[in-house]
Design an enzyme around this catalytic site. Structure first.
Site, PDB file in Angstrom:
ATOM      1  N   ASP A  50     -51.917  94.301 -85.141  1.00 52.12           N
ATOM      2  CA  ASP A  50     -50.783  93.488 -84.681  1.00 52.12           C
ATOM      3  C   ASP A  50     -50.195  92.713 -85.858  1.00 52.12           C
ATOM      4  O   ASP A  50     -50.892  91.950 -86.516  1.00 52.12           O
ATOM      5  CB  ASP A  50     -51.262  92.508 -83.605  1.00 52.12           C
ATOM      6  CG  ASP A  50     -50.122  91.672 -83.044  1.00 52.12           C
ATOM      7  OD1 ASP A  50     -49.460  92.130 -82.091  1.00 52.12           O
ATOM      8  OD2 ASP A  50     -49.872  90.560 -83.563  1.00 52.12           O
ATOM      9  N   TYR A  55     -44.462  87.514 -90.468  1.00 44.26           N
ATOM     10  CA  TYR A  55     -45.744  87.186 -91.108  1.00 44.26           C
ATOM     11  C   TYR A  55     -45.682  87.416 -92.615  1.00 44.26           C
ATOM     12  O   TYR A  55     -46.549  86.977 -93.350  1.00 44.26           O
ATOM     13  CB  TYR A  55     -46.891  88.029 -90.529  1.00 44.26           C
ATOM     14  CG  TYR A  55     -47.169  87.826 -89.065  1.00 44.26           C
ATOM     15  CD1 TYR A  55     -46.484  86.861 -88.305  1.00 44.26           C
ATOM     16  CD2 TYR A  55     -48.115  88.606 -88.410  1.00 44.26           C
ATOM     17  CE1 TYR A  55     -46.749  86.703 -86.957  1.00 44.26           C
ATOM     18  CE2 TYR A  55     -48.385  88.451 -87.056  1.00 44.26           C
ATOM     19  CZ  TYR A  55     -47.688  87.502 -86.334  1.00 44.26           C
ATOM     20  OH  TYR A  55     -47.952  87.359 -85.002  1.00 44.26           O
ATOM     21  N   LYS A  84     -42.842  92.744 -84.673  1.00 43.02           N
ATOM     22  CA  LYS A  84     -42.026  91.869 -83.828  1.00 43.02           C
ATOM     23  C   LYS A  84     -40.722  91.532 -84.537  1.00 43.02           C
ATOM     24  O   LYS A  84     -40.700  91.322 -85.749  1.00 43.02           O
ATOM     25  CB  LYS A  84     -42.785  90.566 -83.525  1.00 43.02           C
ATOM     26  CG  LYS A  84     -44.149  90.785 -82.914  1.00 43.02           C
ATOM     27  CD  LYS A  84     -44.921  89.487 -82.746  1.00 43.02           C
ATOM     28  CE  LYS A  84     -46.374  89.754 -82.411  1.00 43.02           C
ATOM     29  NZ  LYS A  84     -47.217  89.996 -83.584  1.00 43.02           N
ATOM     30  N   HIS A 117     -38.693  88.109 -78.876  1.00 42.70           N
ATOM     31  CA  HIS A 117     -39.010  86.745 -78.447  1.00 42.70           C
ATOM     32  C   HIS A 117     -37.928  86.159 -77.559  1.00 42.70           C
ATOM     33  O   HIS A 117     -38.006  85.003 -77.179  1.00 42.70           O
ATOM     34  CB  HIS A 117     -39.168  85.840 -79.674  1.00 42.70           C
ATOM     35  CG  HIS A 117     -40.341  86.193 -80.519  1.00 42.70           C
ATOM     36  ND1 HIS A 117     -40.240  86.981 -81.643  1.00 42.70           N
ATOM     37  CD2 HIS A 117     -41.646  85.887 -80.404  1.00 42.70           C
ATOM     38  CE1 HIS A 117     -41.435  87.122 -82.185  1.00 42.70           C
ATOM     39  NE2 HIS A 117     -42.306  86.480 -81.451  1.00 42.70           N
TER      40      HIS A 117
END
Length: 297
Positions: A50, A55, A84, A117
């Site tokens: 993940d 990040y 993401k 999100h």
């Protein structure tokens, strides 16, 4: 399929491994640690990795995965990779470009799961799936109302396969989990071991989850670590759980979550620890109309 790694079927027919390796890292941890930890995780048996554009370690994670493909440990199709969309790319026309940037950093043709999100970019996410850049699409940090908003969207082409949220024994998300199950959406837990280590986002005076005496007592009873008890709890509730660590011994230990079972009584004791406590409440976003944590669940 590798029996060590049990899988859950998603509502689009793909399969997600029930245990994942989380690659978020605090700023003070050097990026090279991510390469090392990801390689150790794959060697230990993790197949679900993940990550996220935000990040800032997708290059490192990609390097680690590709090196394990090159040495014959795994094939690309053995790895379930999640990325993401970051919030600066929410305008629909930017969604695919953000995913393409991630793919370029990873040096991959596709991701297995792409998460959003915010409800605004769903149409554009569906296009990424149609283009074959993402096999499955899901959401992160959505509450019930936001999920219903998406599920009731006219012309919805693909239902989100999962909702990735903070979930641990102090915040077990019981109601959200029941709602997701009723809609055939998998709940994916991050922060399952508490997240004290992240000084940037987490109040350092917050309770240390793994020091909880109930977890400690069950760890003794089952001759396992408190971390394994906390991970096993999620698996037995039907939650897909992410485990994060940079320590070789912890990474290798966390994969042993399939080797034992908690009793119904153990599960009840762990359920009773719930206090709806969030380590990552993202208060800086509380004024935003899409802030997800103001609702009960």
């Amino acid at each position: 399929m590798n029996s060590k790694h049990q899988y859950v079927e998603l509502n689009d027919g793909h399969f997600i491994p029930r245990l994942g390796f989380g690659t978020y890292k605090p700023q003070e941890v050097p990026n090279s640690k991510t390469i090392e930890a990801t390689k150790i995780a794959i060697e230990a048996g993790f197949r679900h990795i993940d990550c996220a554009y935000a990040y800032q370690v997708e290059e490192e994670v990609g390097l680690a995965i590709r090196s394990k493909i090159a040495d014959g440990t795994v094939k690309r199709e053995d790895i379930f990779y999640t990325s993401k969309l970051w919030s600066t790319f929410h305008r629909p026309e930017l969604v695919q470009s953000c995913l393409e940037k991630s793919l370029k950093k990873l040096n991959f043709d596709y991701v297995d799961l792409y998460l959003i999100h915010s409800p605004m970019e769903l149409k554009a996410m569906e296009k990424c799936k149609d283009a074959g850049l993402a096999k499955s699409i899901g959401v992160s940090n959505f509450n019930r109302r936001q999920l219903e908003m998406i599920l009731n969207k006219p012309g919805l082409k693909y239902k989100p396969v999962c909702n990735q949220v903070e979930c641990h024994v102090y915040h077990n998300q019981r109601k959200l989990l029941d709602f997701c199950k009723s809609k055939n959406i998998v709940l994916v837990a991050y922060g399952a071991l508490g997240t004290q280590r992240d000084k940037q986002w987490v109040d350092q005076s917050s309770p240390v989850l793994l020091d909880d005496p109930v977890l400690g007592a069950l760890a003794k009873k089952h001759k396992r670590s408190p971390a394994l008890i906390a991970l096993r709890y999620q698996l037995q509730r039907g939650v897909v759980v992410l485990a994060q660590s940079f320590k070789e011994n912890e990474i290798k230990e966390n994969i042993q979550v399939f080797d034992f079972e908690l009793t119904a009584e153990d599960m009840k004791d762990l359920d009773d620890l719930n206090r709806n406590y969030r380590y990552l409440a993202a208060e800086f976003g509380a004024d935003h109309p899409n802030y997800p944590f103001a609702d009960e669940y």
